[in-house]
Motif scaffolding. Structure first.
Motif: not given
Ligand SMILES: [K+]
Ligand SMILES: NC(=O)C1=CN([C@@H]2O[C@H](COP(=O)(O)OP(=O)(O)OC[C@H]3O[C@@H](n4cnc5c(N)ncnc54)[C@H](O)[C@@H]3O)[C@@H](O)[C@H]2O)[C@@H](O)CC1
Length: 460
Positions: A62, A118-121, A150, A152-154
């Motif tokens: 992600n 948000d591309a954390i998880f 991105v 799904l939300p983290t």
């Molecule tokens: K995300």
């Protein structure tokens, strides 16, 4: 950015298999990530409309999507910064992180930007994110003008609708490759804003999909009131609810609605189009009846049980709602081999099938299989399932539907569709779709009577 109506819904494991199956020839995990990154950049560029973008990248793929998207946005001339929670861990994420030409800021110290990505998880999240990540995400989303997630939300579990930690609200969620159950299941779905699909060229097939605009039965030159659909509504101790169901049945397009009650059967009551007769078990043996709706206002006394038994014995296609769901046993439903649609809300579902311990999609599929009926498991995230495993997930309709009598209206609308000849899963989908559209047309603080009336206008 594709609207999700009618699209296949894949679990995290199904998505991984679809990606594996797509990897033939020069399609590799790396090329899929490149496609995802490019599609995200294109979508973010449109939404950002020239504003500064801050991309938050996590350690997995992600995050990899985030690095590529950030590099592409910069190439397009946007002001972009990247902040990371930790260094990239997966091979692909490491490869693409190198494309980012500038410094990577620390998540804790990053200054906010008007557009937050948000591309954390994504689908790989296995436990709730750390407090440091949650805190930074809350701070940066709070300060942003537009929040984009991105995939799904983290903090969201992909398959269950569960929120594993503290996830803030987003304005847009860009689902990669396919819609996942949590894009629609609650409470996760309520945090996602608008969900749009980004196609990354992975063919997806699934027995679950999102609710779509149905093909509704239309009258033609051969139509008369009986073949348009004759529906019997079996009333009980609270005839207001069954009257509402009867009105909705007519407004959804049935040709003939028979309201079977006792005691106060008044031929002069409005609407006059409802045919009111005294209930007798024999009345259900009329051959032209295409569907029987039982449950709204039925009550739970001995009379109610007798009526339910007669409805089950009638051999007519059934919509079983409200009190009837409290009176019937799963074994009785399983032994009944006629067509039937059950419309439980959460409490009725638990009463009949037990507590949902895994997720709403799996539990509803199991309930359909156990009962041999199509199950419409109502709520802000209505899930419809058929005994053969097909399932339809319904995005949140108007929250103003949370008022007395709207369930009776739904039962009536589904009854109209069933009597018009749609197979049970299609009838359930069409009824739920009409109900949601009618709610939208009614605006705010409507009452169930308005909702029933609005069905004819949205029917199309
Ligand atoms: K995300
Ligand atoms: N596999 C593919 O072919 C594609 C994957 N894509 C992207 O890849 C994502 C899935 O990637 P991943 O499977 O790497 O998963 P994620 O990027 O969601 O993150 C998982 C990583 O974080 C770790 N992790 C899980 N929970 C954690 C927590 N609470 N705290 C700290 N670390 C945690 C995992 O061990 C793993 O290293 C999708 O959401 C999508 O964005 C896209 O690039 C399209 C192609």
């Amino acid at each position: 950015m594709i609207p999700i109506d009618g699209l296949a819904v894949l679990t995290a494991a199904e998505m991984r298999s679809a990606e594996q199956a797509a990897m033939i020839g020069d399609v590799t995990e790396a090329s899929l990530m490149d496609r995802a990154g490019a599609a995200i950049a294109q979508a973010v560029a449109r939404l950002a409309a020239g504003r500064e973008v801050l991309v938050l990248c996590g350690p997995g793929n992600n995050g990899g999507d985030g690095y590529i998207a950030a590099a592409e946005l910069k190439r397009r001339g946007l002001a972009v910064r990247v902040a990371a929670s930790e260094a990239p861990r997966s091979d692909d994420a490491r490869r693409v992180a190198a494309f980012w030409p500038d410094a990577v800021e620390s998540l804790e110290r990053a200054e906010p930007a008007p557009v937050l990505v948000d591309a954390i998880f994504g689908t790989g999240l296995s436990r709730s994110p750390s407090a440091v990540v949650e805190h930074a995400l809350a701070r940066l989303t709070d300060a942003a003008w537009l929040r984009i997630a991105v995939d799904l939300p983290t903090g969201i579990a992909t398959d269950t609708g569960k929120v594993l930690g503290k996830t803030p609200r987003f304005d847009v969620t860009l689902a990669l490759g396919a819609v996942k159950p949590s894009h629609v299941l609650q409470p996760a779905a309520s945090l996602m804003g608008q969900v749009r699909l980004l196609d990354i060229g992975v063919p997806t097939k699934s027995s679950a999909r999102i609710l779509a605009r149905p093909i509704l039965p239309q009258p033609d030159a051969t139509s008369h009131k009986y073949n348009r659909g004759m529906v019997a509504i079996v009333a009980g101790s609270m005839s207001g609810a069954s009257e509402l169901a009867a009105l909705a049945t007519l407004r959804a397009g049935a040709g003939y609605v028979l309201h079977l009650a006792s005691g106060d059967v008044s031929a002069s009551a409005a609407p006059h189009a409802i045919v009111r007769r005294n209930y007798t078990a024999d009345a259900l043996n009329e051959d032209r009846i295409g569907a029987v709706v039982i449950g709204p206002g039925l009550g739970r006394n001995d009379d109610a049980s007798d009526r339910l038994e007669a409805a089950l014995a009638s051999g007519r296609p059934l919509v079983i709602d409200g009190d009837a769901l409290r009176l019937v046993a799963v074994e009785t439903l399983a032994a009944h081999d006629g067509r039937k649609i059950l419309t439980p809300h959460g409490g009725e579902f638990t009463h009949l099938f037990g507590e949902v311990t895994d997720d709403k999609l799996s539990a509803t599929r199991r309930a359909a299989q156990q009962s041999g009926g199509v199950v419409v498991h109502k709520g802000a995230d209505t899930v419809i399932a058929a005994p053969d495993g097909r399932a339809i997930l319904c995005p949140e309709a108007s929250p103003w539907l949370s008022t007395a009598g709207t369930g009776d209206v739904l039962a009536g609308a589904i009854g109209a569709m069933l009597a018009a000849g749609l197979e049970p899963l299609a009838a359930a989908e069409a009824g739920v779709w009409l109900h949601a559209q009618a709610a939208r047309a009614c605006g705010k603080a409507f009452i169930a009577d308005d909702l029933a009336d609005a069905l004819s206008a949205v029917r199309g």
